[in-house]
Design a protein around this motif. Sequence first.
Motif, PDB file in Angstrom:
ATOM      1  N   PRO A  34       0.821  -1.208   0.000  1.00 50.55           N
ATOM      2  CA  PRO A  34       0.000   0.000   0.000  1.00 50.55           C
ATOM      3  C   PRO A  34       0.859   1.265   0.000  1.00 50.55           C
ATOM      4  N   ASP A  35       0.240   2.363  -0.341  1.00 51.68           N
ATOM      5  CA  ASP A  35       0.898   3.664  -0.301  1.00 51.68           C
ATOM      6  C   ASP A  35       1.026   4.076   1.167  1.00 51.68           C
ATOM      7  N   MET A  36       2.259   4.185   1.643  1.00 53.07           N
ATOM      8  CA  MET A  36       2.488   4.472   3.069  1.00 53.07           C
ATOM      9  C   MET A  36       1.998   5.859   3.474  1.00 53.07           C
ATOM     10  N   SER A  37       1.775   6.749   2.511  1.00 49.61           N
ATOM     11  CA  SER A  37       1.323   8.103   2.861  1.00 49.61           C
ATOM     12  C   SER A  37      -0.086   8.103   3.464  1.00 49.61           C
ATOM     13  N   GLN A  38      -0.800   6.990   3.331  1.00 46.64           N
ATOM     14  CA  GLN A  38      -2.137   6.914   3.928  1.00 46.64           C
ATOM     15  C   GLN A  38      -2.080   6.577   5.425  1.00 46.64           C
ATOM     16  N   PHE A  39      -0.886   6.268   5.927  1.00 46.88           N
ATOM     17  CA  PHE A  39      -0.706   5.921   7.336  1.00 46.88           C
ATOM     18  C   PHE A  39       0.167   6.970   8.017  1.00 46.88           C
ATOM     19  N   GLU A  40       0.101   7.001   9.326  1.00 49.02           N
ATOM     20  CA  GLU A  40       0.944   7.896  10.112  1.00 49.02           C
ATOM     21  C   GLU A  40       2.270   7.209  10.413  1.00 49.02           C
ATOM     22  N   CYS A  41       3.363   7.886  10.102  1.00 51.35           N
ATOM     23  CA  CYS A  41       4.682   7.334  10.409  1.00 51.35           C
ATOM     24  C   CYS A  41       4.886   7.421  11.920  1.00 51.35           C
ATOM     25  N   ASN A  42       5.135   6.265  12.546  1.00 54.00           N
ATOM     26  CA  ASN A  42       5.291   6.240  14.003  1.00 54.00           C
ATOM     27  C   ASN A  42       6.290   5.148  14.382  1.00 54.00           C
ATOM     28  N   PRO A  43       7.582   5.386  14.139  1.00 59.54           N
ATOM     29  CA  PRO A  43       8.580   4.359  14.438  1.00 59.54           C
ATOM     30  C   PRO A  43       8.731   4.060  15.930  1.00 59.54           C
ATOM     31  N   SER A  44       8.155   4.884  16.791  1.00 57.51           N
ATOM     32  CA  SER A  44       8.250   4.618  18.231  1.00 57.51           C
ATOM     33  C   SER A  44       7.094   3.751  18.739  1.00 57.51           C
ATOM     34  N   ASN A  45       6.162   3.407  17.874  1.00 56.06           N
ATOM     35  CA  ASN A  45       5.062   2.512  18.255  1.00 56.06           C
ATOM     36  C   ASN A  45       5.647   1.177  18.712  1.00 56.06           C
ATOM     37  N   ASP A  46       5.215   0.708  19.881  1.00 54.75           N
ATOM     38  CA  ASP A  46       5.784  -0.507  20.471  1.00 54.75           C
ATOM     39  C   ASP A  46       5.688  -1.715  19.543  1.00 54.75           C
ATOM     40  N   LEU A  47       4.557  -1.904  18.904  1.00 52.95           N
ATOM     41  CA  LEU A  47       4.368  -3.055  18.025  1.00 52.95           C
ATOM     42  C   LEU A  47       5.264  -2.946  16.784  1.00 52.95           C
ATOM     43  N   LEU A  48       5.399  -1.762  16.252  1.00 53.08           N
ATOM     44  CA  LEU A  48       6.269  -1.585  15.094  1.00 53.08           C
ATOM     45  C   LEU A  48       7.733  -1.783  15.476  1.00 53.08           C
ATOM     46  N   GLN A  49       8.109  -1.358  16.667  1.00 51.15           N
ATOM     47  CA  GLN A  49       9.473  -1.609  17.136  1.00 51.15           C
ATOM     48  C   GLN A  49       9.708  -3.112  17.330  1.00 51.15           C
ATOM     49  N   ALA A  50       8.724  -3.797  17.893  1.00 55.96           N
ATOM     50  CA  ALA A  50       8.843  -5.250  18.080  1.00 55.96           C
ATOM     51  C   ALA A  50       8.952  -5.953  16.731  1.00 55.96           C
ATOM     52  N   THR A  51       8.199  -5.483  15.755  1.00 50.67           N
ATOM     53  CA  THR A  51       8.261  -6.067  14.410  1.00 50.67           C
ATOM     54  C   THR A  51       9.653  -5.897  13.815  1.00 50.67           C
ATOM     55  N   THR A  52      10.182  -4.696  13.890  1.00 51.26           N
ATOM     56  CA  THR A  52      11.531  -4.436  13.383  1.00 51.26           C
ATOM     57  C   THR A  52      12.536  -5.362  14.058  1.00 51.26           C
ATOM     58  N   HIS A  53      12.463  -5.453  15.368  1.00 51.93           N
ATOM     59  CA  HIS A  53      13.392  -6.305  16.129  1.00 51.93           C
ATOM     60  C   HIS A  53      13.262  -7.770  15.700  1.00 51.93           C
ATOM     61  N   GLN A  54      12.030  -8.261  15.579  1.00 50.51           N
ATOM     62  CA  GLN A  54      11.830  -9.674  15.251  1.00 50.51           C
ATOM     63  C   GLN A  54      12.240  -9.992  13.812  1.00 50.51           C
ATOM     64  N   VAL A  55      11.990  -9.093  12.879  1.00 52.57           N
ATOM     65  CA  VAL A  55      12.418  -9.337  11.497  1.00 52.57           C
ATOM     66  C   VAL A  55      13.943  -9.354  11.429  1.00 52.57           C
ATOM     67  N   GLN A  56      14.587  -8.431  12.131  1.00 57.31           N
ATOM     68  CA  GLN A  56      16.050  -8.432  12.146  1.00 57.31           C
ATOM     69  C   GLN A  56      16.593  -9.685  12.829  1.00 57.31           C
ATOM     70  N   ALA A  57      15.898 -10.167  13.856  1.00 60.31           N
ATOM     71  CA  ALA A  57      16.297 -11.426  14.504  1.00 60.31           C
ATOM     72  C   ALA A  57      16.151 -12.589  13.533  1.00 60.31           C
ATOM     73  N   TYR A  58      15.117 -12.579  12.715  1.00 56.26           N
ATOM     74  CA  TYR A  58      14.938 -13.616  11.692  1.00 56.26           C
ATOM     75  C   TYR A  58      16.140 -13.649  10.750  1.00 56.26           C
ATOM     76  N   PHE A  59      16.603 -12.481  10.319  1.00 50.14           N
ATOM     77  CA  PHE A  59      17.734 -12.454   9.396  1.00 50.14           C
ATOM     78  C   PHE A  59      19.037 -12.885  10.070  1.00 50.14           C
TER      79      PHE A  59
END
Length: 160
Positions: A34-59
């Motif tokens: 999707p076009d990300m401009s339709q969402f609010e950028c919020n890199p400090s959101n706990d769930l988004l931070q957990a997602t980033t951490h878990q994807v990096q752990a996968y790699f």
Amino acid sequence: MYYSEFSTPMGKMYAVADNHYLLGLYYEGQKYCPDMSQFECNPSNDLLQATTHQVQAYFSNSNYQFDLPLNPQVSEFQQRVLSVLRNIPVGKTLSYQQVADELNQPTATRAVASAIAKNPLIIVIPCHRVIGQDGSLRGFAAGLERKQQLLELEREVVAA
């Protein structure tokens, strides 16, 4: 809804979530992203931070087990297909036909392929583990090169 972006060894990814669930995980330039401009950028959101951490752990260890609350916004049929994908072990693959057979719909391979192509949670729901019946790599919304890389990454971990 919120999004964040982060880097992986295979390119930039976007994660999309609401206050409770991860709704999407996409590579930059991926089909159906999707076009990300339709969402609010919020890199400090706990769930988004957990997602980033878990994807990096996968790699770092592709045998990593994701533990994220998921809520893909897809049809009932797609939910059933994604449920089958979630049960494919790391280092293993199924054919589109085998997925259709698991659903007790052996003639639905095209519908299965379409549902898999629109998987909104790439890697977390491992659509890259579905291949052609002849063992060949078939469509992948993020590109066949990435599909090959993900499968090789997982095979290396299983072989170790």
